[in-house]
Structure formats: structure tokens, C-alpha cells
Enzyme design. Structure first.
Site, short mmCIF file in Angstrom:
data_model
loop_
_atom_site.label_atom_id
_atom_site.label_comp_id
_atom_site.label_asym_id
_atom_site.label_seq_id
_atom_site.Cartn_x
_atom_site.Cartn_y
_atom_site.Cartn_z
N SER A 66 0.80 -1.16 -0.07
CA SER A 66 -0.02 -0.03 -0.07
C SER A 66 0.87 1.18 0.04
O SER A 66 0.25 2.25 -0.55
CB SER A 66 -0.96 0.09 1.24
OG SER A 66 -0.24 -0.18 2.36
N GLY A 105 -1.91 -4.27 1.04
CA GLY A 105 -1.86 -5.53 1.88
C GLY A 105 -1.08 -6.77 1.47
O GLY A 105 -1.05 -7.76 2.03
N ASN A 134 3.74 -5.40 5.77
CA ASN A 134 2.53 -6.12 6.35
C ASN A 134 2.77 -7.53 7.06
O ASN A 134 2.26 -8.08 7.86
CB ASN A 134 1.78 -6.53 5.09
CG ASN A 134 0.96 -5.24 4.69
OD1 ASN A 134 0.23 -4.60 5.06
ND2 ASN A 134 1.09 -4.98 3.18
N ASP A 218 -4.33 6.43 10.40
CA ASP A 218 -3.88 5.28 10.98
C ASP A 218 -2.37 5.44 11.24
O ASP A 218 -2.06 4.34 11.77
CB ASP A 218 -4.23 4.35 9.75
CG ASP A 218 -3.50 4.63 8.51
OD1 ASP A 218 -2.62 5.39 8.29
OD2 ASP A 218 -3.75 3.98 7.34
N HIS A 221 0.10 4.91 6.87
CA HIS A 221 0.21 5.45 5.42
C HIS A 221 0.43 6.85 5.32
O HIS A 221 -0.31 7.71 5.78
CB HIS A 221 -1.06 5.06 4.78
CG HIS A 221 -1.45 3.52 4.66
ND1 HIS A 221 -2.39 2.83 5.37
CD2 HIS A 221 -0.88 2.61 3.98
CE1 HIS A 221 -2.19 1.64 5.29
NE2 HIS A 221 -1.46 1.55 4.26
#
Length: 247
Positions: A66, A105, A134, A218, A221
Site C-alpha cells: 500500500s 496488503g 505487512n 492510521d 500510510h
């Protein structure tokens, strides 16, 4: 009536005299000219794309998650799109196209599974591997992550392309032992394979105060505002690899 018939015959005779004579030789020359023109057009149509294709530099490929896919922002403002623009500004017609094969992801295992088809399809000269985040967020063993990344490097080199590792770090709440082992994966691979490494692509971004708005809510990112900074972290490693394309 007789006078009318005479005049009609005379008119027909004069009409035949006025018509150009098409000899067998003239007709042959016409057909030859037409054939040559058709052949020339065919050659142009066939050879022009081949010449353009031969002159086009091999593309660069980004296999990431991502952070490279542009999660939460317009992908046209992501660092990969900005890299494509910078290469064009720097190299002009010699700039390679940057192909973004990143998937939000994705893990190192997923990237490893996708890589062979990507190499076959795009035949890149350089592959940026931006994976592992991830794996860390899921708490997967760093040794497995290292093995997957090593296999990706092998596959890229076997395809005749230059691998580049784009490293990431995970939040400190995973504990010092895990975060340190995670961090060392990239450095160990860079040393073993002698491949270029960007240790932490979010350097100066992930740790910036929230007021600078460089990270999304979050805190994983980067925002669109941070993308030029992200590229600036990566570019010093890529620039020397881009310059040989003009030599």
C-alpha cells in the site's frame, strides 16, 4: 439526315483521336508505380513500430504494498507517479517507463508468488522491491520474510534486471527484539547480495509531528503531502542507476 449522320461520325472520330492512347507499356509502368507505393507504405507501417520499440528503454518495475500503491490518496500523486515524472524530467526520451505493480496488503510471500509473471510480462531492467511492512504488522517471522525477499532478489537477477530494496520499519510497540530483527533483514540482504538499499523510505515522515500532516490518521500510510518527501528519500539511490541509460 445524311448530313447529320456525317457530322455524328466526324464527332466520334475526333473524340477517339482526343483520347490518350493507353499502351501496354504505359499500363505496366502504372502498375509498377502503384506496387512500389504500396510496398513503401507497408514497410513504413511494419518497421516504424519496431524501430520505436527498439529505441524505447526497458521499463522499471515497482513490486510493493500500500505504501507504493498510494493507499488513501490519488495514485497520480503517489511517489511512484512522481518518480515517473522525475525520470522524464531528468532523462527525456531516454527515461524508462515506471510500472507500478503494487497491491495494498501484499506481503513478501504474495510478492514472491506474483513476481515471475510480472518479469515475463514487462521484462524490466530494474525492479524495486518494497515489501515487508505487512509481514511485520502481522507478526510473521523475520526469517521467513528474509527468505522470501532473497528469493525475489534471485528471480530479478536471473531475469537480468537490477534489484533495489526499499526498506520499511514497524512501530516500536512490537517490542525491541522483533523490531530490530525486522530492521536487520533489509541490511543483511543488501550486504549478502550487494544490492542498493533504502533503509527506511518513511524516514522523517513517519516520525514527524502529527501537526505536519504527513501521515494519515492510521499512522501507517503517508499522505499526499508526504509523497515528494518519500521520493526524495528514494531518489539518491535510484539516480545513479538511471544515469547509465543515457550513456
Amino acid at each position: 439526315m445524311q448530313r447529320w449522320l456525317v457530322n455524328r461520325r466526324e464527332t466520334q472520330r475526333l473524340s477517339r483521336v482526343a483520347e490518350p492512347r493507353v499502351t501496354r507499356k504505359t499500363a505496366g509502368l502504372t502498375r509498377l508505380r502503384n506496387a512500389l507505393a504500396s510496398t513503401a507504405l507497408t514497410l513504413v507501417a511494419v518497421l516504424a513500430p519496431q524501430v520505436a520499440l527498439a529505441e524505447a528503454p526497458a521499463p522499471w518495475l515497482v513490486v510493493g504494498d500500500s505504501l507504493s500503491a498510494g493507499y488513501g490518496i490519488d495514485s497520480s500523486r503517489g511517489w511512484v507517479a512522481l518518480l515517473d515524472e522525475r525520470l522524464e524530467d531528468t532523462l527525456g526520451n531516454d527515461a524508462p517507463e515506471v510500472i507500478n505493480a503494487s497491491i495494498s496488503g501484499d506481503t513478501t510471500e504474495g510478492g514472491l508468488n506474483r513476481l515471475p509473471a510480472l518479469l515475463d510480462r514487462h521484462d524490466p531492467s530494474l525492479v524495486m522491491i518494497e515489501l515487508g511492512g505487512n509481514d511485520g504488522l502481522r507478526g510473521l517471522p523475520p526469517a521467513r520474510m528474509q527468505s522470501n525477499l532473497a528469493s525475489m532478489i534471485d528471480a530479478v537477477e536471473d531475469a537480468g534486471a537490477q534489484p533495489v530494496l526499499l526498506g520499511i520499519e514497524i512501530p516500536p510497540n512490537y517490542g525491541p527484539a522483533y523490531t530490530d530483527a525486522f530492521r536487520q533483514v533489509y541490511r543483511a540482504l543488501a550486504d549478502e547480495y550487494s544490492v542498493p538499499l533504502v533503509p527506511f523510505i518513511l524516514e522523517g515522515i513517519a516520525t514527524a509531528p502529527a501537526g505536519q500532516k504527513l501521515m494519515q490518521q492510521d499512522r501507517i500510510h503517508p499522505t499526499a503531502k508526504a509523497q515528494p518527501m518519500l521520493l526524495d528519500n528514494i531518489w539518491p539511490t535510484l539516480e545513479p542507476l538511471a544515469l547509465p541509460a543515457t550513456q
